[in-house]
Write a protein that holds these residues in place. Sequence first.
Motif, PDB file in Angstrom:
ATOM      1  N   ILE B 257       0.832  -1.200   0.000  1.00  0.00           N
ATOM      2  CA  ILE B 257       0.000   0.000   0.000  1.00  0.00           C
ATOM      3  C   ILE B 257       0.869   1.254   0.000  1.00  0.00           C
ATOM      4  O   ILE B 257       0.581   2.236  -0.679  1.00  0.00           O
ATOM      5  CB  ILE B 257      -0.939   0.010   1.241  1.00  0.00           C
ATOM      6  CG1 ILE B 257      -1.916  -1.142   1.134  1.00  0.00           C
ATOM      7  CG2 ILE B 257      -1.689   1.323   1.352  1.00  0.00           C
ATOM      8  CD1 ILE B 257      -2.651  -1.424   2.407  1.00  0.00           C
ATOM      9  N   ASP B 258       1.967   1.151   0.711  1.00  0.00           N
ATOM     10  CA  ASP B 258       2.891   2.273   0.809  1.00  0.00           C
ATOM     11  C   ASP B 258       3.664   2.471  -0.502  1.00  0.00           C
ATOM     12  O   ASP B 258       4.434   3.417  -0.628  1.00  0.00           O
ATOM     13  CB  ASP B 258       3.876   1.989   1.956  1.00  0.00           C
ATOM     14  CG  ASP B 258       4.294   3.268   2.645  1.00  0.00           C
ATOM     15  OD1 ASP B 258       3.520   4.234   2.608  1.00  0.00           O
ATOM     16  OD2 ASP B 258       5.409   3.295   3.199  1.00  0.00           O
ATOM     17  N   GLN B 342      -4.629 -14.107   1.014  1.00  0.00           N
ATOM     18  CA  GLN B 342      -6.028 -13.930   0.616  1.00  0.00           C
ATOM     19  C   GLN B 342      -6.946 -13.944   1.835  1.00  0.00           C
ATOM     20  O   GLN B 342      -7.823 -13.111   1.974  1.00  0.00           O
ATOM     21  CB  GLN B 342      -6.452 -15.056  -0.327  1.00  0.00           C
ATOM     22  CG  GLN B 342      -6.226 -14.741  -1.780  1.00  0.00           C
ATOM     23  CD  GLN B 342      -6.614 -15.916  -2.639  1.00  0.00           C
ATOM     24  OE1 GLN B 342      -5.991 -16.967  -2.546  1.00  0.00           O
ATOM     25  NE2 GLN B 342      -7.637 -15.744  -3.451  1.00  0.00           N
ATOM     26  N   LYS B 343      -6.717 -14.934   2.716  1.00  0.00           N
ATOM     27  CA  LYS B 343      -7.592 -15.086   3.886  1.00  0.00           C
ATOM     28  C   LYS B 343      -7.459 -13.921   4.837  1.00  0.00           C
ATOM     29  O   LYS B 343      -8.442 -13.433   5.373  1.00  0.00           O
ATOM     30  CB  LYS B 343      -7.257 -16.400   4.624  1.00  0.00           C
ATOM     31  CG  LYS B 343      -7.997 -17.601   4.044  1.00  0.00           C
ATOM     32  CD  LYS B 343      -7.922 -18.782   4.987  1.00  0.00           C
ATOM     33  CE  LYS B 343      -6.513 -19.338   5.021  1.00  0.00           C
ATOM     34  NZ  LYS B 343      -6.405 -20.663   5.619  1.00  0.00           N
ATOM     35  N   THR B 344      -6.201 -13.467   5.063  1.00  0.00           N
ATOM     36  CA  THR B 344      -6.003 -12.421   6.069  1.00  0.00           C
ATOM     37  C   THR B 344      -6.284 -11.030   5.539  1.00  0.00           C
ATOM     38  O   THR B 344      -6.864 -10.207   6.226  1.00  0.00           O
ATOM     39  CB  THR B 344      -4.542 -12.428   6.586  1.00  0.00           C
ATOM     40  OG1 THR B 344      -3.814 -13.373   5.849  1.00  0.00           O
ATOM     41  CG2 THR B 344      -4.484 -12.689   8.040  1.00  0.00           C
ATOM     42  N   ILE B 345      -5.845 -10.764   4.327  1.00  0.00           N
ATOM     43  CA  ILE B 345      -5.910  -9.381   3.850  1.00  0.00           C
ATOM     44  C   ILE B 345      -7.049  -9.175   2.843  1.00  0.00           C
ATOM     45  O   ILE B 345      -7.879  -8.290   3.008  1.00  0.00           O
ATOM     46  CB  ILE B 345      -4.575  -8.971   3.194  1.00  0.00           C
ATOM     47  CG1 ILE B 345      -3.412  -9.213   4.147  1.00  0.00           C
ATOM     48  CG2 ILE B 345      -4.627  -7.533   2.719  1.00  0.00           C
ATOM     49  CD1 ILE B 345      -3.364  -8.297   5.344  1.00  0.00           C
ATOM     50  N   LEU B 346      -7.068 -10.001   1.818  1.00  0.00           N
ATOM     51  CA  LEU B 346      -7.986  -9.689   0.725  1.00  0.00           C
ATOM     52  C   LEU B 346      -9.438  -9.932   1.121  1.00  0.00           C
ATOM     53  O   LEU B 346     -10.327  -9.169   0.758  1.00  0.00           O
ATOM     54  CB  LEU B 346      -7.616 -10.497  -0.526  1.00  0.00           C
ATOM     55  CG  LEU B 346      -6.253 -10.117  -1.120  1.00  0.00           C
ATOM     56  CD1 LEU B 346      -5.962 -10.948  -2.353  1.00  0.00           C
ATOM     57  CD2 LEU B 346      -6.189  -8.639  -1.466  1.00  0.00           C
ATOM     58  N   ALA B 368      -6.876  -2.329   3.918  1.00  0.00           N
ATOM     59  CA  ALA B 368      -5.895  -2.924   2.998  1.00  0.00           C
ATOM     60  C   ALA B 368      -6.601  -3.737   1.926  1.00  0.00           C
ATOM     61  O   ALA B 368      -6.235  -3.703   0.754  1.00  0.00           O
ATOM     62  CB  ALA B 368      -4.917  -3.797   3.780  1.00  0.00           C
ATOM     63  N   SER B 369      -7.626  -4.462   2.338  1.00  0.00           N
ATOM     64  CA  SER B 369      -8.366  -5.280   1.385  1.00  0.00           C
ATOM     65  C   SER B 369      -8.897  -4.425   0.250  1.00  0.00           C
ATOM     66  O   SER B 369      -8.752  -4.749  -0.932  1.00  0.00           O
ATOM     67  CB  SER B 369      -9.516  -5.976   2.109  1.00  0.00           C
ATOM     68  OG  SER B 369     -10.419  -6.500   1.158  1.00  0.00           O
ATOM     69  N   GLN B 374      -8.280  -2.936  -5.196  1.00  0.00           N
ATOM     70  CA  GLN B 374      -8.369  -1.904  -6.224  1.00  0.00           C
ATOM     71  C   GLN B 374      -7.102  -1.893  -7.089  1.00  0.00           C
ATOM     72  O   GLN B 374      -7.152  -1.819  -8.320  1.00  0.00           O
ATOM     73  CB  GLN B 374      -8.584  -0.531  -5.559  1.00  0.00           C
ATOM     74  CG  GLN B 374      -8.930   0.592  -6.532  1.00  0.00           C
ATOM     75  CD  GLN B 374     -10.209   0.265  -7.321  1.00  0.00           C
ATOM     76  OE1 GLN B 374     -11.220  -0.140  -6.748  1.00  0.00           O
ATOM     77  NE2 GLN B 374     -10.151   0.400  -8.645  1.00  0.00           N
ATOM     78  N   MET B 375      -5.938  -2.008  -6.412  1.00  0.00           N
ATOM     79  CA  MET B 375      -4.666  -2.018  -7.141  1.00  0.00           C
ATOM     80  C   MET B 375      -4.608  -3.209  -8.102  1.00  0.00           C
ATOM     81  O   MET B 375      -4.142  -3.093  -9.236  1.00  0.00           O
ATOM     82  CB  MET B 375      -3.485  -2.085  -6.160  1.00  0.00           C
ATOM     83  CG  MET B 375      -3.212  -0.788  -5.440  1.00  0.00           C
ATOM     84  SD  MET B 375      -2.030  -1.018  -4.080  1.00  0.00           S
ATOM     85  CE  MET B 375      -0.478  -0.747  -4.908  1.00  0.00           C
ATOM     86  N   ILE B 376      -5.094  -4.358  -7.617  1.00  0.00           N
ATOM     87  CA  ILE B 376      -5.073  -5.559  -8.466  1.00  0.00           C
ATOM     88  C   ILE B 376      -5.970  -5.353  -9.684  1.00  0.00           C
ATOM     89  O   ILE B 376      -5.598  -5.657 -10.814  1.00  0.00           O
ATOM     90  CB  ILE B 376      -5.514  -6.799  -7.660  1.00  0.00           C
ATOM     91  CG1 ILE B 376      -4.463  -7.132  -6.596  1.00  0.00           C
ATOM     92  CG2 ILE B 376      -5.741  -7.996  -8.567  1.00  0.00           C
ATOM     93  CD1 ILE B 376      -4.864  -8.216  -5.627  1.00  0.00           C
ATOM     94  N   ALA B 377      -7.165  -4.788  -9.414  1.00  0.00           N
ATOM     95  CA  ALA B 377      -8.114  -4.553 -10.504  1.00  0.00           C
ATOM     96  C   ALA B 377      -7.529  -3.569 -11.509  1.00  0.00           C
ATOM     97  O   ALA B 377      -7.605  -3.777 -12.731  1.00  0.00           O
ATOM     98  CB  ALA B 377      -9.438  -4.025  -9.946  1.00  0.00           C
ATOM     99  N   ASN B 378      -6.895  -2.494 -11.007  1.00  0.00           N
ATOM    100  CA  ASN B 378      -6.283  -1.511 -11.910  1.00  0.00           C
ATOM    101  C   ASN B 378      -5.217  -2.156 -12.780  1.00  0.00           C
ATOM    102  O   ASN B 378      -5.136  -1.899 -13.974  1.00  0.00           O
ATOM    103  CB  ASN B 378      -5.641  -0.382 -11.104  1.00  0.00           C
ATOM    104  CG  ASN B 378      -6.700   0.521 -10.483  1.00  0.00           C
ATOM    105  OD1 ASN B 378      -7.867   0.441 -10.838  1.00  0.00           O
ATOM    106  ND2 ASN B 378      -6.284   1.350  -9.541  1.00  0.00           N
ATOM    107  N   ALA B 379      -4.393  -2.993 -12.122  1.00  0.00           N
ATOM    108  CA  ALA B 379      -3.302  -3.628 -12.866  1.00  0.00           C
ATOM    109  C   ALA B 379      -3.853  -4.502 -13.978  1.00  0.00           C
ATOM    110  O   ALA B 379      -3.276  -4.602 -15.059  1.00  0.00           O
ATOM    111  CB  ALA B 379      -2.438  -4.450 -11.917  1.00  0.00           C
ATOM    112  N   LYS B 380      -4.995  -5.145 -13.705  1.00  0.00           N
ATOM    113  CA  LYS B 380      -5.594  -6.013 -14.729  1.00  0.00           C
ATOM    114  C   LYS B 380      -6.119  -5.206 -15.902  1.00  0.00           C
ATOM    115  O   LYS B 380      -6.041  -5.653 -17.048  1.00  0.00           O
ATOM    116  CB  LYS B 380      -6.733  -6.837 -14.117  1.00  0.00           C
ATOM    117  CG  LYS B 380      -6.235  -8.155 -13.577  1.00  0.00           C
ATOM    118  CD  LYS B 380      -7.350  -9.162 -13.447  1.00  0.00           C
ATOM    119  CE  LYS B 380      -6.764 -10.493 -13.020  1.00  0.00           C
ATOM    120  NZ  LYS B 380      -7.788 -11.389 -12.476  1.00  0.00           N
ATOM    121  N   ASN B 381      -6.670  -4.009 -15.601  1.00  0.00           N
ATOM    122  CA  ASN B 381      -7.226  -3.200 -16.678  1.00  0.00           C
ATOM    123  C   ASN B 381      -6.155  -2.528 -17.515  1.00  0.00           C
ATOM    124  O   ASN B 381      -6.402  -2.159 -18.657  1.00  0.00           O
ATOM    125  CB  ASN B 381      -8.154  -2.125 -16.093  1.00  0.00           C
ATOM    126  CG  ASN B 381      -9.396  -2.762 -15.489  1.00  0.00           C
ATOM    127  OD1 ASN B 381      -9.783  -3.851 -15.897  1.00  0.00           O
ATOM    128  ND2 ASN B 381      -9.981  -2.101 -14.504  1.00  0.00           N
TER     129      ASN B 381
END
Lengths: 170, 397
Positions: B257-258, B342-346, B368-369, B374-381
Amino acid sequence: MKTKYMNPYLAGFFLGLVLLAAIFVTGRGLGASGAIKSIVVATVDGVASTHAEQSSFYGSYVGVGKDNPLKTWLVFEIAGVLIGGFLSGLISGRLKFVSEGGPRISPHRRWLFAAIGGALFSIGAQFARGCTSGAALTGMAVLSTAGFITMMAIFGSGYVIAYFFRKLWI
Amino acid sequence: MGPFVPELISDQLNLIVALFIGVAFGFVLEQAGFSSPRRLAGVFYGYDFTVLRVFFTAAVTAMSGILLLAYFGYLDIQSIYVNPTWLMPAIVGGIIMGFGFIIGGYCPGTSVCAAAIGKIDAMFFVGGGLLGVFAFGEFYPFYHIFYESTALGAIKVFDSLGISQGLFAFMLVVVAVGAFTITTIIEKRVNKSFAPSLEFKPIKHKIAGAGITMLGVMFIFMPSRQAHLTEKVQSASYGASHSVKIMSPDELAYRIIDKENSVQVVDMRLPEQFAALALPGSVNVQVKNLFGKELTPILSDRRVVKVVVGQSDKESQTAALLLQELGYENIAMLQGGLENFQKTILIPKSQATGSRWDADVNTFRANASMVISQMIANAKNEQPKVAKQEKKIQGGC
């Protein structure tokens, strides 16, 4: 006249080390026919550059943005072979303008057959992407399938036809 | 780690290297007697097997050297040029070259070498060679389809035969020693008075042959570098004396995140898994690619902590230990693998451990989730990054 050559196993070991050094340092092995091709490409390009650029064979080596075909690895390596061969001949006293052939062949016939053989070898090397050094020896050292196939095809065909050309050599 | 082209040796310097290698090549060829067409042709008539001895010894020497250097990690075997196979052109080309050899008495390399010491027939051979290429080039359209046919890529002979590399290397050694023995017998029968092999002391050669065969046997039992190192880091004694830093999902999430640039996530999972879900800024790496030079730029910055992410802890640990064994520094592994992340954060579930920080932890994870998803989704787009064009080693004739 009998000149003393190096023990073939020792010579083979040194040749292997030269090949290994080439692969270790530059990532590629030895070759010869590629240099001959580069010389032809450069000559055709120099004499008729439009023809060279339009040709599907030469076209991939010449044209805008391509280096001079003579500025390639194998051309420099073959220049080295000339120097190295000369030095070896100098040291061992084998520098002499002479032709060598079988006992039953005249020098002029020998020249003719040498030229025909050279042409055939070059044509074959184009199809196989290399000759005895570039395709067979280097290919075998890096365990390429093509290397072994080419080696077997060269020597296999040589043995099959040797009988018919025996007057050239024995 | 070799080869030193293109990183350490520039294209210009490489040409100078080529010249020196050529000098050595030419010198050895001439010393071996390859400037003599009668010697070269002798291999086909049984009176002189020098060519076979030199050729096979050289091939076995170079092959053994390559296998040993690769095993000890001095040579990146993935980076060296392997002649690609065009099956039918290789066979037909080889047959034509056989004719050229018998009729001309040289091959291209040896003809240049022989021309250098004044052999006039060799000069004719070289001249004919130039004309041959010219003729090939002029008539190229007639056979270019055949020329490009049966392209099989840079395949290796042991794969083609379906056996292991070590077994093939052993077989090649045995064939070489067998050929040396048989051809020496033939040579002495054909050429009773002055066979070149009469100059050898038989006992020395028996010892040498036995020694080389032993070397060949060693190849059978020599595993690949990957298998050898993987087994090493997975052994119990190795695990007892070597450890890997562990990074918790929370710490990794915080650093992602940082947008810290001192973290590099190295995702060791399968490409399909990586395609389905990838952490922001991560790279997908397969174990087999760790051993070459390919990933060195990504892995060698000491200031960046490389966080290994596997599907499970065992997978992450093996990969992290391998990286350390290969000399890379500042390696960590993600605790519990991606599943745990995935279990702890996402997809965090509020949890209460009774600690007074529970509320803060839950808030951080919920946050964080959102951010990381959001970062993952952006990277995919985003447009997939164009892969950097690898500077490949050129080779072949």
